[in-house]
Design a protein around this motif. Sequence first.
Motif, mmCIF file in Angstrom:
data_model
loop_
_atom_site.group_PDB
_atom_site.id
_atom_site.type_symbol
_atom_site.label_atom_id
_atom_site.label_comp_id
_atom_site.label_asym_id
_atom_site.label_seq_id
_atom_site.Cartn_x
_atom_site.Cartn_y
_atom_site.Cartn_z
ATOM 1 N N VAL A 160 0.871 -1.183 0.000
ATOM 2 C CA VAL A 160 0.000 0.000 0.000
ATOM 3 C C VAL A 160 0.903 1.227 0.000
ATOM 4 N N LYS A 161 1.388 1.565 -1.176
ATOM 5 C CA LYS A 161 2.431 2.583 -1.287
ATOM 6 C C LYS A 161 1.988 3.953 -0.801
ATOM 7 N N PHE A 162 0.736 4.323 -1.098
ATOM 8 C CA PHE A 162 0.325 5.680 -0.708
ATOM 9 C C PHE A 162 0.371 5.893 0.802
ATOM 10 N N PRO A 163 -0.320 5.069 1.603
ATOM 11 C CA PRO A 163 -0.237 5.343 3.053
ATOM 12 C C PRO A 163 1.165 5.162 3.610
ATOM 13 N N PHE A 164 1.930 4.202 3.058
ATOM 14 C CA PHE A 164 3.295 4.004 3.536
ATOM 15 C C PHE A 164 4.137 5.251 3.299
ATOM 16 N N ASN A 165 4.200 5.668 2.050
ATOM 17 C CA ASN A 165 5.040 6.812 1.687
ATOM 18 C C ASN A 165 4.551 8.100 2.343
#
Length: 220
Positions: A160-165
């Motif tokens: 889940v790249k968006f919440p991670f980044n």
Amino acid sequence: FVFSMFLLAIKVKNKKIIVISLLVVLFTGFQAWLGAKVVDSNLAPLKITTHMAMAFVILLMIVYILYALKNLNSKIVVKQDNLLKKAALALFVFTFFQMIVGTQVRQDIDRISHQLSNQPRQTWIDELGVLFMGHKNMALILTLGTFWLLHKMKKAGFDVKFPFNALLGITITEFCVGLGLNFLGLPWFLQPIHLVLAGMILSIQFYLFMLLNRKTTRSV
């Protein structure tokens, strides 16, 4: 706006979303009343903290509604990891507590600013006590804890790249803003930025916690 959201929630025909949307409307009304009481009390410390906490409760309820709508018909299988669940919950609770401590620090600053109104803002920091030191140390723990949790989630296969980044970037930015407040003499324009970023961090942490607790389902 929140009443319109409630009316739209009725069309979704999901009881949980409808109930939470209604609570957002009621809590927002309570928040408005409480805001008036805060002003009438000449910014009484306890009422300021309660007002701030309620604002974040409303924010998290709206985040939950967004999450529920996004995953209403989800069939994605999510790997269950009890350690990550507990770690995400602990980080979320720790962050919420850190924000409450932050409101107490702000109350101390308001008090000191009246006492030292003719002196540079940097001198205000020198008058802050143990609570401020605790707030700074907790910020470091929070930042390290965020790095650890995201590392473990990525190793567990969460893509889940968006919440991670976003969480990583906002947490680092928030830490830098805190350093700026500490070493630059509490510049006024950094104070609202500090608060907004804190709300964003709490919201994304809440989202990740819900993601980790999502029940596994499989497409037929």
